[in-house]
Scaffold this motif. Sequence first.
Motif, PDB file in Angstrom:
ATOM      1  N   ASN A 185       0.883  -1.204  -0.002  1.00 25.44           N
ATOM      2  CA  ASN A 185      -0.023   0.020   0.095  1.00 25.44           C
ATOM      3  C   ASN A 185       0.775   1.194   0.067  1.00 25.44           C
ATOM      4  O   ASN A 185       0.296   2.603  -0.224  1.00 25.44           O
ATOM      5  CB  ASN A 185      -1.064  -0.125   1.145  1.00 25.44           C
ATOM      6  N   LEU A 186       2.246   1.295   0.124  1.00 27.38           N
ATOM      7  CA  LEU A 186       3.093   2.503   0.129  1.00 27.38           C
ATOM      8  C   LEU A 186       4.156   2.393  -1.150  1.00 27.38           C
ATOM      9  O   LEU A 186       4.387   3.271  -1.552  1.00 27.38           O
ATOM     10  CB  LEU A 186       3.690   2.558   1.578  1.00 27.38           C
ATOM     11  N   ALA A 187       4.442   1.224  -1.433  1.00 28.09           N
ATOM     12  CA  ALA A 187       5.476   1.135  -2.564  1.00 28.09           C
ATOM     13  C   ALA A 187       4.956   1.696  -3.778  1.00 28.09           C
ATOM     14  O   ALA A 187       3.851   1.540  -4.451  1.00 28.09           O
ATOM     15  CB  ALA A 187       5.910  -0.187  -2.717  1.00 28.09           C
ATOM     16  N   ARG A 188       5.773   2.889  -4.339  1.00 28.24           N
ATOM     17  CA  ARG A 188       5.477   3.427  -5.503  1.00 28.24           C
ATOM     18  C   ARG A 188       5.770   2.491  -6.703  1.00 28.24           C
ATOM     19  O   ARG A 188       5.288   2.813  -7.860  1.00 28.24           O
ATOM     20  CB  ARG A 188       6.218   4.802  -5.651  1.00 28.24           C
ATOM     21  N   SER A 189       6.802   1.748  -6.677  1.00 25.17           N
ATOM     22  CA  SER A 189       7.238   0.875  -7.826  1.00 25.17           C
ATOM     23  C   SER A 189       7.052  -0.498  -7.480  1.00 25.17           C
ATOM     24  O   SER A 189       7.452  -0.970  -6.345  1.00 25.17           O
ATOM     25  CB  SER A 189       8.590   1.258  -8.042  1.00 25.17           C
ATOM     26  N   ARG A 190       6.367  -1.053  -8.363  1.00 31.30           N
ATOM     27  CA  ARG A 190       6.121  -2.846  -8.271  1.00 31.30           C
ATOM     28  C   ARG A 190       7.337  -3.506  -8.458  1.00 31.30           C
ATOM     29  O   ARG A 190       7.373  -4.431  -7.634  1.00 31.30           O
ATOM     30  CB  ARG A 190       4.914  -3.083  -9.137  1.00 31.30           C
ATOM     31  N   THR A 215       5.165  14.573   0.390  1.00 23.77           N
ATOM     32  CA  THR A 215       6.016  13.959  -0.097  1.00 23.77           C
ATOM     33  C   THR A 215       6.074  12.470   0.428  1.00 23.77           C
ATOM     34  O   THR A 215       5.368  12.342   1.286  1.00 23.77           O
ATOM     35  CB  THR A 215       7.707  14.196   0.026  1.00 23.77           C
ATOM     36  N   TRP A 216       6.108  11.342  -0.319  1.00 20.40           N
ATOM     37  CA  TRP A 216       6.513   9.969   0.280  1.00 20.40           C
ATOM     38  C   TRP A 216       6.991   9.903   1.683  1.00 20.40           C
ATOM     39  O   TRP A 216       6.616   9.283   2.640  1.00 20.40           O
ATOM     40  CB  TRP A 216       6.999   9.167  -0.687  1.00 20.40           C
ATOM     41  N   SER A 253      -1.257  13.085   0.932  1.00 16.70           N
ATOM     42  CA  SER A 253      -1.108  12.987  -0.327  1.00 16.70           C
ATOM     43  C   SER A 253      -1.933  14.036  -1.038  1.00 16.70           C
ATOM     44  O   SER A 253      -1.412  14.562  -2.224  1.00 16.70           O
ATOM     45  CB  SER A 253      -1.346  11.620  -0.907  1.00 16.70           C
ATOM     46  N   ARG A 258       9.119  -3.090  -5.114  1.00 18.20           N
ATOM     47  CA  ARG A 258       8.350  -3.711  -3.978  1.00 18.20           C
ATOM     48  C   ARG A 258       8.685  -5.512  -3.966  1.00 18.20           C
ATOM     49  O   ARG A 258       9.008  -6.025  -3.199  1.00 18.20           O
ATOM     50  CB  ARG A 258       6.751  -3.512  -4.054  1.00 18.20           C
ATOM     51  N   GLU A 312      -3.872   9.186   2.532  1.00 16.80           N
ATOM     52  CA  GLU A 312      -4.646   9.761   1.452  1.00 16.80           C
ATOM     53  C   GLU A 312      -4.741  11.243   1.756  1.00 16.80           C
ATOM     54  O   GLU A 312      -4.728  12.316   0.861  1.00 16.80           O
ATOM     55  CB  GLU A 312      -6.126   9.085   1.177  1.00 16.80           C
TER      56      GLU A 312
END
Length: 296
Positions: free
Chosen positions: A127-132, A205-206, A200, A135, A197
């Motif tokens: 639920n947090l990783a921006r890149s599959r 930022t992340w 965001s 992850r 959310e």
Amino acid sequence: MQTLRGPTPLPPERAAALSGLYAAATRATRRRTLAGFAVVAVLALLAGLAAEVRPLVFIANIGKFTAYIQEILPPIGLEHPLVDVRAWYWGLPNWLALLGETLLMAYLGTLLGGLAGFALSFLAAGNLARSRLLRIGAKRFLEICRTVPEVVFALIFVIAFGLGPMVGVLAIAIHTTGALGKLFSEVVENIDMRPVEGLSASGATWVEMVRFAVLPQVLSNFASYALLRFEVNVRGAGVMGFVGAGGIGQEFLVAIRNFYYADVSAILVLIILTVFCIDLATEQVRHRLIGPEHAR
């Protein structure tokens, strides 16, 4: 004045149909349960055959085990018990120093592994990783760290760096990274996403989302898991000495190999008492940490 009426009884045909459906559902559930037990029993039998588990051999040789237990019983008599205890723990200063070394190995390994697992858990959380790809890579790395046993890592590091406590610290740290990284990531994946959310949507930022929306929800559970892992690592550090990684385990192995029965029991009791005290202390700390979390 209106009279209260009970529920309208079902027609006999309807009641019979519902009773038949309930009986059929009950029989199906019972069959699934029995089938599950049968599968578990068959798998246990196959596993026992593959592992060459022989109950008759175990029963025939159980006397050797009990005989060894009798051999290592402390030589304490009723005439001079204090003198016997002092003779039993003749090496207490040295053993305490080695036990302290074992505790420091477990502490440092847990600290380093916990920090690495903490950092990687956010990358492995779905639920947090921006890149599959990132992850998946983080998850696979954590799997490798926790799949290889600590003793195997210790043997590799002994070959690379030689004997000493550093080997145990590195082995414990790597295995702890994999174990805590998985547990931490699962905690992160179960957080309430509404604060994330909201931040965001406001342009955070992340890193800011993790700092202000995620960490307040997970820190108590993180600390609880880290303390539990420290308990496990104390026991693991005691075994590291078997492969030359220092600590009380090395002295324990020497006593076993040389048949110093009294020393075996003395060191064993010392380790058990230490782990017992650590378990009690960390249990209290975990309860204090989890209590405020549940009270929210």
